[in-house]
Design a protein around this motif. Structure first.
Motif: not given
Lengths: 443, 443
Positions: A211, A293, A295, A297, A305, B213, B216, B290-295, B311, B313
Motif C-alpha cells: 500500500n 502528505i 494519498g 480517499y 481503497v 504529518a 502520523m 491505509v485507505n487515505g492519508i492527508g495533512g 488524518f 483513514k
C-alpha cells in the motif's frame, strides 16, 4: 487612517501569490503599482522582466564617496488556503486590536513598505538621502527566488553596494529591537510512491500488494530517530556547533522561552532534537519536515481503497555550514535506500537556499544596532533566524556584500498561515528605523 | 441491444452513491425505479423507509411446503473519484470490448439485475417459480449497511427463509464458476493527530514542535512489522488457520496465481505477510490498510508549513474467528499507546462487519455447485473472498440462514475504482444461473 497606512493597504490588496500561476497577472499588477509609487517619490525606477515575475529596482541620484546601501524586499506572498480559517478576507486588509490583518502584512509587504515610506519621509524632510540608495524588490521570494541570482549576475555592476538591509525576519518580543545575523537554509523535494496502476479494492487485493500510503508512512518515519534527531546519514556532519555566547545570550531572551513557543504555537507539547532549547532548535539546528502528505480517499465517509500512489512534500531547514546540494543528495540516497518493497519511488528536487551567518559586531552590524536602539529606544538583542532567505547568501556570493537583518515580525504574526497580521506600531517603528539606519550608515 | 441490457443500463444510470449525502435523492430514485420494475414483473413489492436509504422487498405468492430462497443485492454504489481516470462517464453505461463499463456494473447492479431478470424469465416461461422467493435489496451496502440489521430484526418473520443467495463476489477466472464459502470482515476507523493550533511557518517553528504529518507517518508505520505482518498486539490471536484442503485447492486455481495478482494490480511487486500465497493473503489472512492519508499543503508548488493536523483513514480486513469489536479495541489501544509525543490523537470508530465462513458441501452448497455447473457448463471451484459483506454474518445471526456466494465478478472488474466493468457474457450467465439455482433449490 494615515497616508502611510493607506499606502500599505493599497499594496496589500494585490493577491500577489507567486506560486500559483492563476495569480500571475496579480503579481504583475502589484509590481506596476510599486513602480508608480517609487517613481512618484522621485526615484529612478525600473521594472525588469524575468522568466516569471518582475523585479523592481529604484535608486536616488548616487553621489561618489558616499556609502551605497541596498534595501531588499519582496512583494509576492504565500497562498492563503485554508481560506475558511481567516477571520477576515486575506486581501481586504483591516485594522483590529492595533494590528493590520492581511496576507503579506508582515511577510513582507508591511516591512518592505516601512522602508519605502521611511525613505519617502527622509526625502521630504531633508530634500535628499545621506547615502546612495538602491531598492531591490522581487516577486519570487516565496517560490525560492528562481530568477534573482541570474538577475543579480546580469546587473551586478549597477547593484554593487557596501551593505544590504532586509526587514523580513522576526523580533523576539514586542518592543525588543532585534538584529539577525544568521538564517537557516532550505532544501525542498517532493516524494511520490507508486504501487498498483490504479486504486484497488482493499478487500479483493489488500494483503497481497504494498500500500503506497503505508509505504510512505514507513519511508517518512525513517527520516527521524525516535528521539527527534534526523536519521539521514551525514546530515549533521557540517553543522557548526552553537557558540557559548549564543547559548548565553539566547537563554534569557524575552519571547523565545520554551513556554513562549508552547503558547505561540498552541501545540500540546514541545518536541525536537534532544539537548537544545526551542530557540536553539529553530535558530541553530537543522530539521526535516513534512509540509504536506496525501494519498487515497480524501472525501467524506469511508472508501475502502488501496491507493495507487501517495505523495509527501518535504523541506529541510539547514544551518551553517550545511550545503543544500549535498543534503539533497543525502536525502535522495536515503529515500531510495529506505523505499519499502512493492512500490516505486520518485524524488522531485525543489528549490533550495544556503544557510547564512555574518558578524553582528562588524561596523555595519554596529550601525544597525545603533539604528535599532534609536528607533525603538531599547537595547537590541542579537539572534539567528529559523526561516530561510536564500537570497542573502546569493547577495554575498554575487555582490560580495553582507546583509543586516532588521526584523519587525512578531512570532504570532501567522506568516504563511491564516490570519497573518502586523502591529501598526511595528509598521511605524519600521519607518523610523529606516530613517535612523540610513543616517547611521552614512559616512 | 437486448431488453435485458436495456433494463441494466437504465438501472446503472442512477448515480446512487450512498456515502455522499449530495446523492441521497439519486439513491431514492434508483430504489423507486426498482420498485416499478419488480411490481411490473408481478411480484408484491414494497419500499421500506430507513433512517437513510430505502430497502426494497419483493416476493412471489408463497406456497406452503416449498423451500424459501432469499436473494439479496444492493443498488447503491461507491463514489467515482478520481473522475478524470474514467475512460467514459461512470453513469453513462457503454459496451466496449464485450464489457459493460459503468460504476456499479459489477458491484452490484449488474449481478443483482441478472437475478431479477432470471426470475422474470422463469416467470414468463413457467408461469411461476419453483420456490418461494424473497428479493431483498438495500441501498447502504457501500457504507456498511448501518440500518439493515435493524430492518431484519423488525421484519424477521416475513424474511424467514431456508437459504440466502448473493452474487456480489468474484469468479477466479472468466468461465470458471465459483462458489464462495467465506468472506473477510472489516473494521474501519479514522485517526486524527493534532499539533499546533494552526499551520505554522516551518522555518520559524520547525524543530521545536512535533509535526502531525511526521507523527502520523510514525504512527502508521507502527501498525506493521517490517516483514508485512500486522504488529498490533493480539491481532492474530483468533485467526483460524488455513485448512490443508484449502491450501491444496487454491494452489492451482486459474486466475489467482501470484503472477495473476501482479498483472491484474499492475503493482511493481507483491508484498504481504510471509509464508502465504497472494490468494491466501487476500482470502484467509487479515490486514491493516491505509485507505487515505492527508495533512498540510496539497496544492501545486511548495508551501513550507508545519501542518496543524493530519488524518488517516484505516480499515482492517478480518477473517474467522476475529471479532471486529475486539480488533477495534486493540487498534484504539495501539494507536493511543504509539501516538508520538507532541500531538494529540483522536480515533473515530467507523463501520464494521464480522468475517464469515460456511460449509460449501452442505445440501444448499451442493445445489449451488450443481446450478453453477449447469449454467457455466464447467466444474465449480470453492474459494473464500477477500472482500467484506458484513450482512452475510448478520443474516446468520438474525434470520438463522446461511448464504451461498455465487460471484460473477472478474478480478479486473475495477470495482470501487475508475473504469468499473462487467462482461456481457457474465451478465447473461447470471440470468441462466438464477434460473438453474431456483430449480436446484426446489424440493
Amino acid at each position: 487612517m494615515t497616508p502611510e497606512l493607506e499606502n500599505l493597504f493599497s499594496f496589500l490588496r494585490f493577491p500577489s501569490i507567486s506560486t500559483d500561476s492563476n495569480h500571475a497577472a496579480d503579481v504583475r499588477a502589484c509590481a506596476e503599482w510599486l513602480v508608480a509609487k517609487l517613481t512618484g517619490m522621485g526615484l529612478a525606477t525600473q521594472l525588469h522582466e524575468t522568466p516569471k515575475h518582475p523585479v523592481v529596482v529604484a535608486r536616488n541620484e548616487h553621489v561618489a564617496g558616499r556609502r551605497t546601501v541596498l534595501i531588499y524586499g519582496h512583494y509576492d506572498v504565500q497562498p492563503v488556503d485554508p481560506l475558511d480559517l481567516w477571520t477576515t478576507a486575506p486581501f481586504e486588509p483591516v485594522i483590529r486590536d492595533g494590528r493590520i490583518w492581511a496576507r503579506g502584512s508582515t511577510d513582507n509587504k508591511g516591512q518592505m513598505m516601512a522602508h519605502v515610506l521611511g525613505v519617502e519621509k527622509t526625502l521630504r524632510e531633508n530634500q535628499g538621502l545621506p547615502v546612495n540608495l538602491i531598492f531591490l524588490f522581487e516577486g519570487e521570494e516565496e517560490i525560492g527566488s528562481p530568477n534573482l541570482a541570474s538577475f543579480l549576475l546580469h546587473h551586478c555592476d549597477e547593484l554593487k553596494c557596501d551593505v544590504i538591509a532586509i526587514s523580513d525576519t522576526g523580533m523576539v518580543a514586542p518592543g525588543v529591537p532585534t538584529l539577525g545575523y544568521g538564517l537557516r537554509g532550505i532544501a525542498c523535494c517532493e516524494v511520490i510512491l507508486r504501487g498498483p496502476k490504479g486504486d484497488l479494492h482493499s478487500g479483493l487485493f489488500g494483503g497481497a500488494v504494498a500500500n503506497p500510503a503505508t509505504a510512505m508512512a514507513r519511508l517518512i518515519s525513517s527520516l527521524h530517530a525516535l528521539d527527534g534527531r534526523v536519521a539521514i546519514k551525514g546530515f549533521y556532519d557540517r553543522v557548526r556547533p552553537l557558540e557559548a555566547w549564543e547559548h548565553e545570550m539566547w537563554k534569557n531572551l524575552p519571547g523565545v522561552s520554551d513556554g513562549d513557543f508552547l503558547s505561540v504555537t498552541g501545540s500540546p507539547g514541545l518536541f525536537g532534537e534532544p539537548g537544545y532549547t526551542s530557540a536553539e532548535r529553530t535558530w541553530a539546528r537543522p530539521t526535516a519536515e513534512v509540509n504536506g502528505i496525501g494519498g487515497g480517499y480524501q472525501g467524506e465517509g469511508s472508501k475502502t481503497v488501496l491507493p495507487a500512489e501517495a505523495f509527501a512534500k518535504l523541506s529541510f531547514r539547514l544551518v551553517p555550514d550545511q550545503s543544500p546540494k549535498e543534503i539533497m543528495e543525502q536525502v535522495q540516497s536515503h529515500l531510495e535506500w529506505h523505499c519499502p518493497p512493492g512500490v516505486e519511488v520518485e524524488v522531485r528536487v525543489g528549490h533550495d537556499g544556503k544557510p547564512y551567518a555574518t558578524d553582528p559586531n562588524s561596523k555595519y552590524g554596529l550601525a544597525a544596532q545603533a539604528a535599532l536602539k534609536a528607533s525603538f529606544n531599547a537595547e537590541p538583542v542579537l539572534i539567528r533566524e529559523g526561516g530561510s532567505i536564500p537570497i542573502v547568501q546569493t547577495f554575498r556570493d554575487i555582490l560580495g556584500s553582507d546583509t543586516l537583518l532588521l526584523g519587525l515580525a512578531l512570532s504570532d504574526a501567522q506568516i504563511h498561515a491564516p490570519n497573518e497580521n502586523f502591529p501598526v506600531e511595528n509598521f511605524e517603528a519600521g519607518i523610523r528605523l529606516n530613517q535612523a539606519l540610513l543616517k547611521e550608515l552614512a559616512l
